[in-house]
Design an enzyme around this catalytic site. Sequence first.
Site, PDB file in Angstrom:
ATOM      1  N   GLY A  20       4.342   8.843  -7.306  1.00  0.00           N
ATOM      2  CA  GLY A  20       3.480   8.371  -8.389  1.00  0.00           C
ATOM      3  C   GLY A  20       2.484   9.438  -8.814  1.00  0.00           C
ATOM      4  N   THR A  90       3.475   4.890  -1.598  1.00  0.00           N
ATOM      5  CA  THR A  90       2.776   4.145  -0.549  1.00  0.00           C
ATOM      6  C   THR A  90       2.786   2.662  -0.898  1.00  0.00           C
ATOM      7  OG1 THR A  90       0.680   4.497  -1.674  1.00  0.00           O
ATOM      8  CG2 THR A  90       1.247   6.051   0.078  1.00  0.00           C
ATOM      9  N   MET A 180       3.843  -0.799  -6.892  1.00  0.00           N
ATOM     10  CA  MET A 180       3.691  -1.111  -8.317  1.00  0.00           C
ATOM     11  C   MET A 180       4.807  -0.599  -9.234  1.00  0.00           C
ATOM     12  SD  MET A 180      -0.450  -0.664  -8.694  1.00  0.00           S
ATOM     13  CE  MET A 180      -0.515  -1.553 -10.232  1.00  0.00           C
ATOM     14  N   GLU A 181       5.914  -0.123  -8.696  1.00  0.00           N
ATOM     15  CA  GLU A 181       6.910   0.539  -9.569  1.00  0.00           C
ATOM     16  C   GLU A 181       8.369   0.147  -9.387  1.00  0.00           C
ATOM     17  OE1 GLU A 181       4.628   2.302  -7.730  1.00  0.00           O
ATOM     18  OE2 GLU A 181       3.218   2.790  -9.335  1.00  0.00           O
ATOM     19  N   ASP A 204      -1.859   0.917   3.786  1.00  0.00           N
ATOM     20  CA  ASP A 204      -2.920  -0.050   4.073  1.00  0.00           C
ATOM     21  C   ASP A 204      -2.276  -1.396   4.387  1.00  0.00           C
ATOM     22  OD1 ASP A 204      -2.722   0.476   0.925  1.00  0.00           O
ATOM     23  OD2 ASP A 204      -3.043  -1.660   1.252  1.00  0.00           O
TER      24      ASP A 204
HETATM   25  N1  HPA Z   1      -1.309  -2.733  -3.843  1.00  0.00           N
HETATM   26  C1  HPA Z   1      -0.553  -2.115  -4.742  1.00  0.00           C
HETATM   27  N2  HPA Z   1      -0.041  -0.921  -4.545  1.00  0.00           N
HETATM   28  C2  HPA Z   1      -0.301  -0.313  -3.389  1.00  0.00           C
HETATM   29  C3  HPA Z   1      -1.088  -0.894  -2.422  1.00  0.00           C
HETATM   30  C4  HPA Z   1      -1.611  -2.170  -2.659  1.00  0.00           C
HETATM   31  O1  HPA Z   1      -2.328  -2.760  -1.823  1.00  0.00           O
HETATM   32  N3  HPA Z   1      -1.184  -0.028  -1.392  1.00  0.00           N
HETATM   33  C5  HPA Z   1      -0.479   1.057  -1.728  1.00  0.00           C
HETATM   34  N4  HPA Z   1       0.069   0.895  -2.928  1.00  0.00           N
END
Ligand code: HPA
Length: 233
Positions: A20, A90, A180-181, A204
């Site tokens: 990204g 991620t 998100m992708e 996370d």
């Molecule tokens: N939300 C959306 N996209 C992400 C997150 C998240 O908590 N962590 C890493 N990419």
Amino acid sequence: MSIHIGARENDIAKTVLLPGDPMRARYIAENFLENAICYNEVRGMYGFTGIYKGKRVSVQGTGMGIPSISIYVNELITQYGVKNLIRVGTCGSMQEGLNIRDIVLAMSSSTDSAINKLRFNGMDYAPTASFRLLKKAYDIACEKGLNVKVGNVLSSDTFYGDDPDAWRLWAKFGVLAVEMETAGLYTLAAKYGVDALTILTVSDSLVTGHATSSEEREKTFNDMIEIALEVAE
Ligand code: HPA
């Protein structure tokens, strides 16, 4: 040249890694590729082509979210003849057993985006990984002794949503992690008959609230890059 990528057709390899963050594209080119050339600087969305273990590979930043990645994926496939698209990113864990630094291979993607509802007149479409790339990545991750999970991810349109508990419903139905992708990537790959895979590192956890330090993120990011580059054909 396409609208968003300032490259000539042969500047881009048939396999493209898709982080990204365009600075990650530069990091991958500088640390993993030989003889890398930068083929795109339009909008600062860097793209590089170089050699990994004798294979010609490109790496292209996509930006965040389905609309942004869809622009780059569309042009890579239709204007540059790209055949294998491997997202490296991620994600946030939504499951107790899925820990920070673990690797997720997205077999399929759920989404809260309306993109496929619009495309399929209100009906559902199930964006799915290339089994060939998925199997290869899984085997490589296992050989490397990495903690890898394969399953459904959520491609969300919002990073900062309104309901802090919205993820729990997806989690209840076994969705591993949020990013998100991927729903956009897999849908376009299917539309054009090419192969796509998303490889994610857990950065996370929505379950525990933990997040990785930038140092940890770099190390685990390297494991994911190596899987993606080994998968590259
Ligand atoms: N939300 C959306 N996209 C992400 C997150 C998240 O908590 N962590 C890493 N990419």
